[in-house]
Design an enzyme around this catalytic site. Structure first.
Site, PDB file in Angstrom:
ATOM      1  N   ASP A  32       0.813  -1.214   0.000  1.00 28.12           N
ATOM      2  CA  ASP A  32       0.000   0.000   0.000  1.00 28.12           C
ATOM      3  C   ASP A  32       0.857   1.280   0.000  1.00 28.12           C
ATOM      4  O   ASP A  32       1.764   1.417   0.812  1.00 28.12           O
ATOM      5  CB  ASP A  32      -0.908  -0.021   1.243  1.00 28.12           C
ATOM      6  CG  ASP A  32      -2.107   0.880   1.084  1.00 28.12           C
ATOM      7  OD1 ASP A  32      -1.925   2.058   0.727  1.00 28.12           O
ATOM      8  OD2 ASP A  32      -3.235   0.418   1.324  1.00 28.12           O
ATOM      9  N   THR A  67      -7.137   4.048  -1.172  1.00 25.24           N
ATOM     10  CA  THR A  67      -6.864   2.614  -1.100  1.00 25.24           C
ATOM     11  C   THR A  67      -7.983   1.709  -1.621  1.00 25.24           C
ATOM     12  O   THR A  67      -7.740   0.840  -2.457  1.00 25.24           O
ATOM     13  CB  THR A  67      -6.561   2.237   0.366  1.00 25.24           C
ATOM     14  OG1 THR A  67      -5.391   2.962   0.746  1.00 25.24           O
ATOM     15  CG2 THR A  67      -6.322   0.745   0.542  1.00 25.24           C
ATOM     16  N   ASP A 188       2.261   2.636   3.346  1.00 28.70           N
ATOM     17  CA  ASP A 188       1.256   3.701   3.390  1.00 28.70           C
ATOM     18  C   ASP A 188       1.282   4.498   4.707  1.00 28.70           C
ATOM     19  O   ASP A 188       1.405   5.719   4.699  1.00 28.70           O
ATOM     20  CB  ASP A 188      -0.134   3.099   3.147  1.00 28.70           C
ATOM     21  CG  ASP A 188      -1.215   4.140   3.170  1.00 28.70           C
ATOM     22  OD1 ASP A 188      -1.286   4.945   2.223  1.00 28.70           O
ATOM     23  OD2 ASP A 188      -1.978   4.199   4.157  1.00 28.70           O
ATOM     24  N   HIS A 192       2.249   8.419   5.392  1.00 31.56           N
ATOM     25  CA  HIS A 192       1.363   9.432   5.984  1.00 31.56           C
ATOM     26  C   HIS A 192       2.063  10.142   7.147  1.00 31.56           C
ATOM     27  O   HIS A 192       2.012  11.358   7.283  1.00 31.56           O
ATOM     28  CB  HIS A 192       0.089   8.779   6.528  1.00 31.56           C
ATOM     29  CG  HIS A 192      -0.902   8.413   5.466  1.00 31.56           C
ATOM     30  ND1 HIS A 192      -1.556   9.346   4.708  1.00 31.56           N
ATOM     31  CD2 HIS A 192      -1.364   7.205   5.056  1.00 31.56           C
ATOM     32  CE1 HIS A 192      -2.388   8.727   3.863  1.00 31.56           C
ATOM     33  NE2 HIS A 192      -2.275   7.427   4.056  1.00 31.56           N
ATOM     34  N   ASP A 235      -1.341   0.502  -4.847  1.00 33.30           N
ATOM     35  CA  ASP A 235      -2.604   1.168  -5.186  1.00 33.30           C
ATOM     36  C   ASP A 235      -2.440   2.647  -5.549  1.00 33.30           C
ATOM     37  O   ASP A 235      -3.240   3.200  -6.294  1.00 33.30           O
ATOM     38  CB  ASP A 235      -3.623   1.011  -4.045  1.00 33.30           C
ATOM     39  CG  ASP A 235      -3.059   1.405  -2.678  1.00 33.30           C
ATOM     40  OD1 ASP A 235      -1.827   1.599  -2.554  1.00 33.30           O
ATOM     41  OD2 ASP A 235      -3.856   1.511  -1.735  1.00 33.30           O
ATOM     42  N   HIS A 236      -1.415   3.289  -5.018  1.00 29.14           N
ATOM     43  CA  HIS A 236      -1.205   4.730  -5.246  1.00 29.14           C
ATOM     44  C   HIS A 236       0.136   5.107  -4.640  1.00 29.14           C
ATOM     45  O   HIS A 236       0.745   4.294  -3.926  1.00 29.14           O
ATOM     46  CB  HIS A 236      -2.318   5.569  -4.590  1.00 29.14           C
ATOM     47  CG  HIS A 236      -2.503   5.219  -3.133  1.00 29.14           C
ATOM     48  ND1 HIS A 236      -1.595   5.584  -2.169  1.00 29.14           N
ATOM     49  CD2 HIS A 236      -3.445   4.483  -2.506  1.00 29.14           C
ATOM     50  CE1 HIS A 236      -1.989   5.106  -1.010  1.00 29.14           C
ATOM     51  NE2 HIS A 236      -3.114   4.405  -1.171  1.00 29.14           N
ATOM     52  N   HIS A 339      -2.502  11.033  -0.023  1.00 25.28           N
ATOM     53  CA  HIS A 339      -2.804  10.648  -1.404  1.00 25.28           C
ATOM     54  C   HIS A 339      -4.295  10.817  -1.603  1.00 25.28           C
ATOM     55  O   HIS A 339      -5.049  10.940  -0.633  1.00 25.28           O
ATOM     56  CB  HIS A 339      -2.375   9.201  -1.659  1.00 25.28           C
ATOM     57  CG  HIS A 339      -2.909   8.242  -0.635  1.00 25.28           C
ATOM     58  ND1 HIS A 339      -4.098   7.579  -0.789  1.00 25.28           N
ATOM     59  CD2 HIS A 339      -2.433   7.869   0.581  1.00 25.28           C
ATOM     60  CE1 HIS A 339      -4.311   6.823   0.279  1.00 25.28           C
ATOM     61  NE2 HIS A 339      -3.323   6.980   1.139  1.00 25.28           N
TER      62      HIS A 339
HETATM   63  P1  AMP Z   1      -6.050   4.909   3.215  1.00 24.79           P
HETATM   64  O1  AMP Z   1      -4.625   5.284   3.392  1.00 24.79           O
HETATM   65  O2  AMP Z   1      -6.922   5.700   4.121  1.00 24.79           O
HETATM   66  O3  AMP Z   1      -6.524   5.019   1.805  1.00 24.79           O
HETATM   67  O4  AMP Z   1      -6.229   3.392   3.652  1.00 24.79           O
HETATM   68  C1  AMP Z   1      -5.162   2.541   4.025  1.00 24.79           C
HETATM   69  C2  AMP Z   1      -5.610   1.568   5.060  1.00 24.79           C
HETATM   70  O5  AMP Z   1      -6.603   0.690   4.549  1.00 24.79           O
HETATM   71  C3  AMP Z   1      -4.497   0.647   5.509  1.00 24.79           C
HETATM   72  O6  AMP Z   1      -3.809   1.159   6.618  1.00 24.79           O
HETATM   73  C4  AMP Z   1      -5.202  -0.642   5.840  1.00 24.79           C
HETATM   74  O7  AMP Z   1      -5.189  -0.878   7.216  1.00 24.79           O
HETATM   75  C5  AMP Z   1      -6.626  -0.444   5.383  1.00 24.79           C
HETATM   76  N1  AMP Z   1      -7.097  -1.630   4.653  1.00 24.79           N
HETATM   77  C6  AMP Z   1      -6.622  -2.122   3.522  1.00 24.79           C
HETATM   78  N2  AMP Z   1      -7.294  -3.232   3.134  1.00 24.79           N
HETATM   79  C7  AMP Z   1      -8.232  -3.448   4.077  1.00 24.79           C
HETATM   80  C8  AMP Z   1      -9.261  -4.414   4.236  1.00 24.79           C
HETATM   81  N3  AMP Z   1      -9.437  -5.399   3.353  1.00 24.79           N
HETATM   82  N4  AMP Z   1     -10.055  -4.293   5.320  1.00 24.79           N
HETATM   83  C9  AMP Z   1      -9.884  -3.287   6.198  1.00 24.79           C
HETATM   84  N5  AMP Z   1      -8.938  -2.342   6.100  1.00 24.79           N
HETATM   85  C10 AMP Z   1      -8.110  -2.420   5.053  1.00 24.79           C
HETATM   86 ZN    ZN Z   2      -3.536   2.773  -0.109  1.00 24.04          ZN
HETATM   87 ZN    ZN Z   3      -3.041   5.949   2.855  1.00 21.25          ZN
END
Ligand code: AMP
Ligand code: ZN
Ligand code: ZN
Length: 400
Positions: A32, A67, A188, A192, A235-236, A339
């Site tokens: 990620d 994500t 990820d 952040h 993903d990004h 992101h």
């Molecule tokens: P974001 O940076 O807010 O776009 O999201 C990243 C977070 O998504 C990561 O820290 C993961 O913990 C969470 N994540 C990724 N895949 C899953 C999943 N299948 N179920 C729950 N949380 C997830």
């Molecule tokens: Zn992500």
């Molecule tokens: Zn993120």
């Protein structure tokens, strides 16, 4: 003589009787938020060696570069506008239900996920699939699931994830998955927290690179090692932000003006109460350093604006800028990186490495949009793709 001819004929048509001809194995790892440029700054000997034996490129996320929308785009080849996971947290208007990433019940509910994820495409064509924490793979989508999958466990150590994937490949051939998609939630959070320009991110990248090395060496010990294709992507990317570049929503609009709202910096969606539509547009429009679009007026190149789950107004901060409600800014510890920006922002682009029997060695492929990965996976698995937004022609040069 007749008998011999019959045997030859049966041998020739045998693979077709069994379904599709057997492909090589395909492993897809997403780490990620692995920005495309990290390996140019950190010591990544393992990724560097993959670029030599295989393909290196840059993968471009779909908008919004968050994500959940993007992992599900990677799996389906559909823009978020077409698969419906339009933001991590969003309101599903036809269902009149919230989808929130922290809500296990929602995440595991198949009806939220549009399109056909690759594991379903594979399974319906007799190709066994396994997933370890890929977005969408915990849900029963159109009555189907991968043969092997696990509920999301954020705390499962990365080494255990590697061992789980390798153990699937050690299964007897009859039950062995041919497609495996798996996920690590870093770098990820580190991105952040620290920001992509912070040198403290470099040892973290180096650590993830060492895991790639461990994974590859474990694959090398398998008897099927020569028939495994591997894709390592994300993903990004991640963009540097600053406390000096923050737009505070409360300075322009009131929460009470909104029927519904969702999002996280730098992208938000609003459904104003009818009498406040003009007020939101007028006042937030004055904020500066952000674009505020009516759903119908989102720039075409973002491929975002037709899905029923998109709210009437979409706000996006300029690159490097953040958007917060005052109360969230106070509790927000992460002002290093984020992101969600448009795909034109190169900081949002992510890594792409691929190697194995079907990939060209030592080949640099031009940057490509992540909607094309689905068709590439179908090609590698020798299965027919479902309806999607991608085009195999955009990526097929990386194949032998
Ligand atoms: P974001 O940076 O807010 O776009 O999201 C990243 C977070 O998504 C990561 O820290 C993961 O913990 C969470 N994540 C990724 N895949 C899953 C999943 N299948 N179920 C729950 N949380 C997830
Ligand atoms: Zn992500
Ligand atoms: Zn993120």
């Amino acid at each position: 003589m007749k008998k011999v001819l019959l045997v030859i004929l049966i041998l020739l048509i045998h693979p077709f009787l069994l379904g599709s001809q057997k492909s090589n194995y395909l492993m897809v790892l997403s780490m990620d938020g692995f920005q495309w440029d990290y390996p140019n700054k950190a010591a990544t000997p393992n990724l560097d060696s993959l670029a030599k034996i295989g393909v290196i490129s840059e993968i471009i996320p779909a908008f919004p570069s968050k994500t959940f929308p993007n992992h599900y785009t990677l799996a389906t080849g559909l823009y978020p506008d077409h698969h419906g996971i339009v933001l991590n947290d969003h309101f599903n208007y036809p269902l009149q239900e919230w989808y929130r990433t922290s809500d296990r019940k929602a995440v595991e509910k198949g009806i939220f996920y549009g399109g056909e994820p690759i594991w379903n495409t594979a399974e319906t064509q007799g190709v066994k699939a396994a997933t370890l924490f890929w977005v969408g793979s915990e849900a029963d989508i159109n009555g189907q699931r991968p043969t092997y999958w696990k509920k999301y466990q954020h705390d499962m150590p990365f080494s255990d994830r590697i061992d789980t994937v390798v153990s699937w490949l050690k299964k007897p051939v009859i039950s062995r998955p041919r497609l495996i998609l798996w996920y690590l939630h870093q770098p990820d959070s580190w991105g952040h927290q620290l920001g992509p320009e912070n040198p403290e991110i470099l040892p973290k990248i180096q650590y993830l690179d060492s895991l790639v090395g461990i994974f590859c060496s474990k694959l090398q010990m398998l008897p099927i090692r020569d028939s495994i294709n591997v894709i390592i992507t994300s993903d990004h990317g991640m963009g540097q932000i600053s406390r000096e570049r923050v737009i505070i929503l409360d300075h322009y609009i009131k929460k009470e003006w909104l029927e519904k709202e969702t999002g996280s910096s730098p992208v938000f969606m609003f459904e104003p109460k009818t009498v406040f539509v003009d007020s939101v547009v007028f006042h937030l429009g004055k904020a500066g350093h952000l674009a505020l679009w009516k759903k119908t007026e989102i720039p075409k190149n973002l491929h975002f604006g037709s899905h029923s789950n998109i709210m009437p107004l979409v706000a996006l901060a300029d690159s490097g800028w953040s958007i917060y409600w005052q109360k969230d800014l106070e509790k927000e510890h992460y002002l290093g990186g984020t992101h969600g920006y448009t795909p034109e922002n190169r900081d949002m682009h992510a890594i792409f490495y691929a190697f194995g029997p079907d990939f060209r060695p030592n080949y640099v492929h031009e940057a490509f949009a992540n909607i094309h990965l689905y068709n590439l996976m179908c090609k590698l698995l020798k299965i027919e793709a479902g309806i999607n937004d991608g085009d195999l022609k955009k990526v097929q040069n990386m194949l032998r």
